[in-house]
Design an enzyme around this catalytic site. Sequence first.
Site, short mmCIF file in Angstrom:
data_model
loop_
_atom_site.label_atom_id
_atom_site.label_comp_id
_atom_site.label_asym_id
_atom_site.label_seq_id
_atom_site.Cartn_x
_atom_site.Cartn_y
_atom_site.Cartn_z
N TYR A 55 1.17 4.44 -3.43
CA TYR A 55 1.52 3.05 -3.73
C TYR A 55 3.04 2.90 -3.79
O TYR A 55 3.76 3.84 -4.14
CB TYR A 55 0.94 2.60 -5.07
CG TYR A 55 -0.52 2.24 -5.04
CD1 TYR A 55 -0.94 0.97 -4.67
CD2 TYR A 55 -1.49 3.19 -5.38
CE1 TYR A 55 -2.29 0.64 -4.65
CE2 TYR A 55 -2.83 2.87 -5.37
CZ TYR A 55 -3.22 1.59 -5.00
OH TYR A 55 -4.56 1.27 -4.98
N ASP A 80 -6.19 -5.19 -6.68
CA ASP A 80 -6.14 -6.35 -7.55
C ASP A 80 -5.73 -7.60 -6.77
O ASP A 80 -5.15 -7.52 -5.68
CB ASP A 80 -5.13 -6.13 -8.68
CG ASP A 80 -5.55 -5.03 -9.63
OD1 ASP A 80 -6.75 -4.73 -9.67
OD2 ASP A 80 -4.67 -4.50 -10.33
#
Length: 264
Positions: free
Chosen positions: A110, A52
Amino acid sequence: MRRFLVELQFNGRKYGGWQKNDNALTVQSVVEEALFKLFGEKIAAEGCSRTDAGVSAEKYFFHFDADTALPAERVCYKLDRFLPGDVQAQSSVETDARFHARRDAVGKTYLYRFYEGEHIKPLLNRDAYYAGTQLCEENMRRACEIMSGKHDFSAFRTPSSSHSSPVKTVRAAYIVKQEDLYSFVVTADGFLYNMARIMAGAAVAAGQGKVTPGEIAEALETGVRPAKIITLPPKGLVLKDVEYGDKREKFAAARKPVDKKSNG
């Protein structure tokens, strides 16, 4: 024609994610521009994941094809000459022509950074989310335990055009604390759109006392996310690593130590 795999590190603060976009500067666009300058022709860079806008990566991988005699381990050093300082190649190897940076990935990790305190801390706030004055670590750790394992994560994604199965296996989810700074770390076989940021939001909401671990478990069962679990902003998210199983080990073994100063 040869295929190369490049390990990339980037600060995503000023980029509109990895994938090319006519409305924003993206990491893929600057990488492909660098490839054009290096090889003198348009070359497509195939990334391991869509990230993103604003998301950074410690280890991001992409592959590309080129007809060149350049030694594989030299590619990253040559490429860095044409890349901006906030996007830099860390290693490069030659791969089998059938290898694909995205399709051959078997897992991703992540990390999401957030912090607590009486006041917003401007230096931390650049790359971490301010989560309030005091967080309950026990609740956050319990939330991580609940989200671990194989679940339908329909409640932990933002609707998109992706047809990816909502069933994912989270192999690890845990909290690391260093003074007032926390890191939510999660490893899974795949992630839905915004899933990592929503999972981090669930852990933070539990730490804030806004949701109970039981409500998180219920969200996994029903597919309905409580309004108090928000999608945290992208600035705190970092793609830490991408796993390729046996292929990754083979590529790592093929790397040769090179003095970056002697980049010819």
